[in-house]
Design an enzyme around this catalytic site. Sequence first.
Site, PDB file in Angstrom:
ATOM      1  N   SER A 142       0.845  -1.187   0.000  1.00  0.00           N
ATOM      2  CA  SER A 142       0.000   0.000   0.000  1.00  0.00           C
ATOM      3  C   SER A 142       0.881   1.238   0.000  1.00  0.00           C
ATOM      4  O   SER A 142       2.008   1.214   0.501  1.00  0.00           O
ATOM      5  CB  SER A 142      -0.886  -0.003   1.253  1.00  0.00           C
ATOM      6  OG  SER A 142      -1.471   1.260   1.478  1.00  0.00           O
ATOM      7  N   TYR A 155      -0.500  -0.379  10.317  1.00  0.00           N
ATOM      8  CA  TYR A 155      -0.679  -0.802   8.923  1.00  0.00           C
ATOM      9  C   TYR A 155       0.477  -0.318   8.061  1.00  0.00           C
ATOM     10  O   TYR A 155       1.045  -1.075   7.266  1.00  0.00           O
ATOM     11  CB  TYR A 155      -2.006  -0.263   8.399  1.00  0.00           C
ATOM     12  CG  TYR A 155      -2.335  -0.666   6.994  1.00  0.00           C
ATOM     13  CD1 TYR A 155      -2.723  -1.975   6.711  1.00  0.00           C
ATOM     14  CD2 TYR A 155      -2.280   0.246   5.943  1.00  0.00           C
ATOM     15  CE1 TYR A 155      -3.049  -2.358   5.409  1.00  0.00           C
ATOM     16  CE2 TYR A 155      -2.602  -0.125   4.652  1.00  0.00           C
ATOM     17  CZ  TYR A 155      -2.978  -1.427   4.389  1.00  0.00           C
ATOM     18  OH  TYR A 155      -3.289  -1.804   3.109  1.00  0.00           O
ATOM     19  N   LYS A 159       3.200  -2.702   6.087  1.00  0.00           N
ATOM     20  CA  LYS A 159       3.372  -2.678   4.645  1.00  0.00           C
ATOM     21  C   LYS A 159       4.779  -2.233   4.251  1.00  0.00           C
ATOM     22  O   LYS A 159       5.324  -2.707   3.246  1.00  0.00           O
ATOM     23  CB  LYS A 159       2.321  -1.773   4.003  1.00  0.00           C
ATOM     24  CG  LYS A 159       0.897  -2.319   4.096  1.00  0.00           C
ATOM     25  CD  LYS A 159       0.764  -3.696   3.463  1.00  0.00           C
ATOM     26  CE  LYS A 159      -0.691  -4.126   3.342  1.00  0.00           C
ATOM     27  NZ  LYS A 159      -0.840  -5.500   2.799  1.00  0.00           N
TER      28      LYS A 159
END
Length: 249
Positions: A142, A155, A159
């Site tokens: 992402s 998150y 990533k």
Amino acid sequence: MTSLKGKTALVTGGRTGIGFGIATALVERGAKVVITARSEDKLRAAAAELGEDRVLAVAGDTADPEHQRTAVAAAVDHFGSLDLLVNNVGGAVRSGRRLVETDVTAYRSTIELNLVSALTWVQAAWRGWLGEHGGAVVNISSIGSKLAVPDGSAYGTAKAALNHFTRQLAVELAPAVRVNGVASGTVLTDFTRANIEGREDKVTGSIPLKRLGAPADVGAAVAFLLSNEASWITGHTLVVDGGRLLHSR
């Protein structure tokens, strides 16, 4: 269109959203595809929509090593090989706005979901087929891996680690297995729609191409990286975001 005829792929989280878009792109290019997700009934419905002659549904918990081994074995038994792996499953367990306030259990769960499960899927695929026969892997990352945003610490960190995981694997598994990634921007799916509705102009205002992404945009990029047309590309994470990272705001 890039051809994947004669190849078998496994796409984790292939029931809906980006995963379904990836599976669709691979099927359109001639691949046989195994899709995984938790809900067996919904997964079978997705397989039926894609074409049951070309798609096999294997339900289970993505982090369960037994499920991973079962899915890899099913690909080999049903289609005769497992040439391509797409680590698509990801997400975030809400863990607080700032690192100093983060719930460590939730933070750890996010790392496990996005990073550790990718490792164990690669291990299962390597032992089940790739180690002896070669192939290609794509990890779905992402643009959050490149941004520091409120409530995105777990998150984004997971990533970012996945991006380096991609580079490390590319070195370790070469030349038999190529490993690349796709860092996706904001893609309109059932999962993201609730956060986007009513804010479309604001969201697209920072995207030079002035539209949200579609699952097919990510699917096409993944298909290319898995294909022989990308045979001299490994260790690279391709940004697919409509130009969003070109903006500082």
